[in-house]
Design a protein around this motif. Structure first.
Motif, PDB file in Angstrom:
ATOM      1  N   UNK A  17      -4.455   6.994  -2.920  1.00  0.00           N
ATOM      2  CA  UNK A  17      -3.839   7.130  -4.242  1.00  0.00           C
ATOM      3  C   UNK A  17      -2.766   6.065  -4.465  1.00  0.00           C
ATOM      4  N   UNK A  18      -2.474   5.794  -5.723  1.00  0.00           N
ATOM      5  CA  UNK A  18      -1.379   4.900  -6.052  1.00  0.00           C
ATOM      6  C   UNK A  18      -0.072   5.611  -5.708  1.00  0.00           C
ATOM      7  N   UNK A  19       0.816   4.918  -5.021  1.00  0.00           N
ATOM      8  CA  UNK A  19       2.054   5.527  -4.568  1.00  0.00           C
ATOM      9  C   UNK A  19       3.228   5.377  -5.513  1.00  0.00           C
ATOM     10  N   UNK A 119       7.365  19.644   3.383  1.00  0.00           N
ATOM     11  CA  UNK A 119       7.184  18.239   3.004  1.00  0.00           C
ATOM     12  C   UNK A 119       6.418  17.556   4.124  1.00  0.00           C
ATOM     13  N   UNK A 120       5.583  16.608   3.796  1.00  0.00           N
ATOM     14  CA  UNK A 120       4.905  15.854   4.845  1.00  0.00           C
ATOM     15  C   UNK A 120       5.911  15.029   5.671  1.00  0.00           C
ATOM     16  N   UNK A 121       5.876  15.225   6.963  1.00  0.00           N
ATOM     17  CA  UNK A 121       6.652  14.412   7.902  1.00  0.00           C
ATOM     18  C   UNK A 121       5.625  13.816   8.855  1.00  0.00           C
ATOM     19  N   UNK A 122       5.475  12.522   8.791  1.00  0.00           N
ATOM     20  CA  UNK A 122       4.353  11.839   9.414  1.00  0.00           C
ATOM     21  C   UNK A 122       4.706  11.348  10.820  1.00  0.00           C
ATOM     22  N   UNK A 123       3.819  11.649  11.764  1.00  0.00           N
ATOM     23  CA  UNK A 123       3.960  11.269  13.165  1.00  0.00           C
ATOM     24  C   UNK A 123       3.403   9.860  13.358  1.00  0.00           C
ATOM     25  N   UNK A 124       4.266   8.875  13.247  1.00  0.00           N
ATOM     26  CA  UNK A 124       3.881   7.488  13.468  1.00  0.00           C
ATOM     27  C   UNK A 124       4.439   7.009  14.794  1.00  0.00           C
ATOM     28  N   UNK A 125       4.170   7.779  15.834  1.00  0.00           N
ATOM     29  CA  UNK A 125       4.736   7.513  17.153  1.00  0.00           C
ATOM     30  C   UNK A 125       3.629   7.077  18.104  1.00  0.00           C
ATOM     31  N   UNK A 144      -2.335  -1.404  13.056  1.00  0.00           N
ATOM     32  CA  UNK A 144      -0.913  -1.076  13.070  1.00  0.00           C
ATOM     33  C   UNK A 144      -0.744   0.389  12.700  1.00  0.00           C
ATOM     34  N   UNK A 145      -0.229   1.159  13.632  1.00  0.00           N
ATOM     35  CA  UNK A 145       0.010   2.582  13.397  1.00  0.00           C
ATOM     36  C   UNK A 145       1.000   2.783  12.246  1.00  0.00           C
ATOM     37  N   UNK A 146       1.850   1.808  11.971  1.00  0.00           N
ATOM     38  CA  UNK A 146       2.751   1.881  10.824  1.00  0.00           C
ATOM     39  C   UNK A 146       1.978   1.897   9.519  1.00  0.00           C
ATOM     40  N   UNK A 147       0.930   1.063   9.430  1.00  0.00           N
ATOM     41  CA  UNK A 147       0.051   1.083   8.255  1.00  0.00           C
ATOM     42  C   UNK A 147      -0.564   2.471   8.094  1.00  0.00           C
ATOM     43  N   UNK A 148      -1.084   2.998   9.190  1.00  0.00           N
ATOM     44  CA  UNK A 148      -1.739   4.307   9.166  1.00  0.00           C
ATOM     45  C   UNK A 148      -0.765   5.401   8.730  1.00  0.00           C
ATOM     46  N   UNK A 149       0.462   5.337   9.239  1.00  0.00           N
ATOM     47  CA  UNK A 149       1.469   6.337   8.878  1.00  0.00           C
ATOM     48  C   UNK A 149       1.791   6.265   7.381  1.00  0.00           C
ATOM     49  N   UNK A 155      -1.147   9.774   1.059  1.00  0.00           N
ATOM     50  CA  UNK A 155      -2.205  10.771   0.847  1.00  0.00           C
ATOM     51  C   UNK A 155      -1.654  12.197   0.912  1.00  0.00           C
ATOM     52  N   UNK A 156      -0.730  12.438   1.847  1.00  0.00           N
ATOM     53  CA  UNK A 156      -0.158  13.778   1.964  1.00  0.00           C
ATOM     54  C   UNK A 156       0.819  14.083   0.814  1.00  0.00           C
ATOM     55  N   UNK A 157       1.528  13.067   0.324  1.00  0.00           N
ATOM     56  CA  UNK A 157       2.407  13.281  -0.831  1.00  0.00           C
ATOM     57  C   UNK A 157       1.562  13.654  -2.053  1.00  0.00           C
ATOM     58  N   UNK A 158       0.444  12.969  -2.225  1.00  0.00           N
ATOM     59  CA  UNK A 158      -0.476  13.295  -3.322  1.00  0.00           C
ATOM     60  C   UNK A 158      -1.033  14.707  -3.147  1.00  0.00           C
ATOM     61  N   UNK A 159      -1.413  15.053  -1.936  1.00  0.00           N
ATOM     62  CA  UNK A 159      -1.919  16.392  -1.644  1.00  0.00           C
ATOM     63  C   UNK A 159      -0.868  17.451  -1.996  1.00  0.00           C
ATOM     64  N   UNK A 160       0.369  17.250  -1.551  1.00  0.00           N
ATOM     65  CA  UNK A 160       1.431  18.218  -1.818  1.00  0.00           C
ATOM     66  C   UNK A 160       1.725  18.342  -3.308  1.00  0.00           C
ATOM     67  N   UNK A 161       1.693  17.224  -4.013  1.00  0.00           N
ATOM     68  CA  UNK A 161       1.990  17.248  -5.441  1.00  0.00           C
ATOM     69  C   UNK A 161       0.874  17.914  -6.239  1.00  0.00           C
ATOM     70  N   UNK A 162      -0.323  17.984  -5.683  1.00  0.00           N
ATOM     71  CA  UNK A 162      -1.467  18.567  -6.417  1.00  0.00           C
ATOM     72  C   UNK A 162      -1.358  20.078  -6.575  1.00  0.00           C
ATOM     73  N   UNK A 163      -0.383  20.693  -5.900  1.00  0.00           N
ATOM     74  CA  UNK A 163      -0.245  22.151  -5.993  1.00  0.00           C
ATOM     75  C   UNK A 163       0.822  22.555  -6.965  1.00  0.00           C
TER      76      UNK A 163
END
Length: 163
Positions: A17-19, A119-125, A144-149, A155-163
Motif C-alpha cells: 500500500x501507499x504509505x 499497534x504493529x511493532x515490527x521485529x527487524x532484528x 536487507x531486513x530493514x527493507x522487509x521491516x 502493510x500492518x499499518x494498512x491492516x490495522x487502519x482497515x478496522x
C-alpha cells in the motif's frame, strides 16, 4: 528454496500500500552499528520510496537490541499518532548463552508491546551465527531486513487502519 539461494527482500509477489497516510517510528540499536546502520538506511529508504513523508518518520537510537522493547513502549505511550514502530537490531551468536537470552527477551518484548498498544511493532532484528550472515542480510546477497521491516510496517499499518 533455502534462504542461502535467494534475496529475501524481493516483494514482486505482493502489493504494498501507499504509505503516505501513515506515521512511523524507527528505533535502531547502536550495538553492531555497521549492521544496524545498514538496516536503518534500508528501512528509511523503503518508507520514503513507498510514499511516507520524511516528516512522518521518527527515528531514535538506543544502546542495544535488548532496549528495543522498552523504547517501543516508551515511544508508543508518548506518541499516540504513530501507526507502527519498526525495531532494528542485530545479535550475533557468541560463545555464551547471552545470545539466547537476548533474542528470546527481545522477541517476546516486541510482541508484548505490540499487543499492549494494539499497534504493529515490527521485529527487524537479525539473529545470526556470525558477522558474515548479518552482512548478507543487511544489504548483502540476501537483501536487507530493514527493507522487509519497512514493508511489513506499511502493510500492518494498512491492516490495522482497515478496522
Amino acid at each position: 528454496m533455502s534462504s542461502q539461494l535467494k534475496n529475501l527482500s524481493d516483494f514482486s509477489h505482493t502489493s504494498v500500500p501507499n504509505g503516505a497516510k501513515f506515521k512511523f517510528g524507527i528505533i535502531v540499536a547502536e550495538w553492531n552499528a555497521e549492521i544496524t546502520g545498514a538496516l536503518y538506511n534500508g528501512a528509511l529508504k523503503t518508507l520514503l520510496e513507498n510514499g511516507v513523508a520524511e516528516k512522518n518518520i521518527y527515528s531514535f537510537p538506543v544502546p542495544g537490541t535488548f532496549e528495543l522493547s522498552s523504547a517501543a513502549a516508551i515511544l508508543l505511550s508518548n506518541e499516540k499518532s504513530l501507526d507502527a514502530v519498526i525495531c532494528l537490531g542485530c545479535v550475533i551468536q557468541g560463545d555464551t548463552k547471552h545470545f539466547d537470552f537476548i533474542c528470546d527477551a527481545v522477541a517476546q518484548g516486541i510482541t508484548n508491546v505490540s499487543i499492549k498498544y494494539s499497534k504493529p511493532v515490527i521485529f527487524g532484528v537479525l539473529t545470526t551465527n556470525n558477522l558474515e550472515q548479518a552482512q548478507d542480510r543487511a544489504g548483502g546477497k540476501h537483501g536487507n531486513k530493514g527493507d522487509e521491516a519497512a514493508i511489513t510496517a506499511i502493510k500492518m499499518a494498512e491492516f490495522a487502519r482497515s478496522f
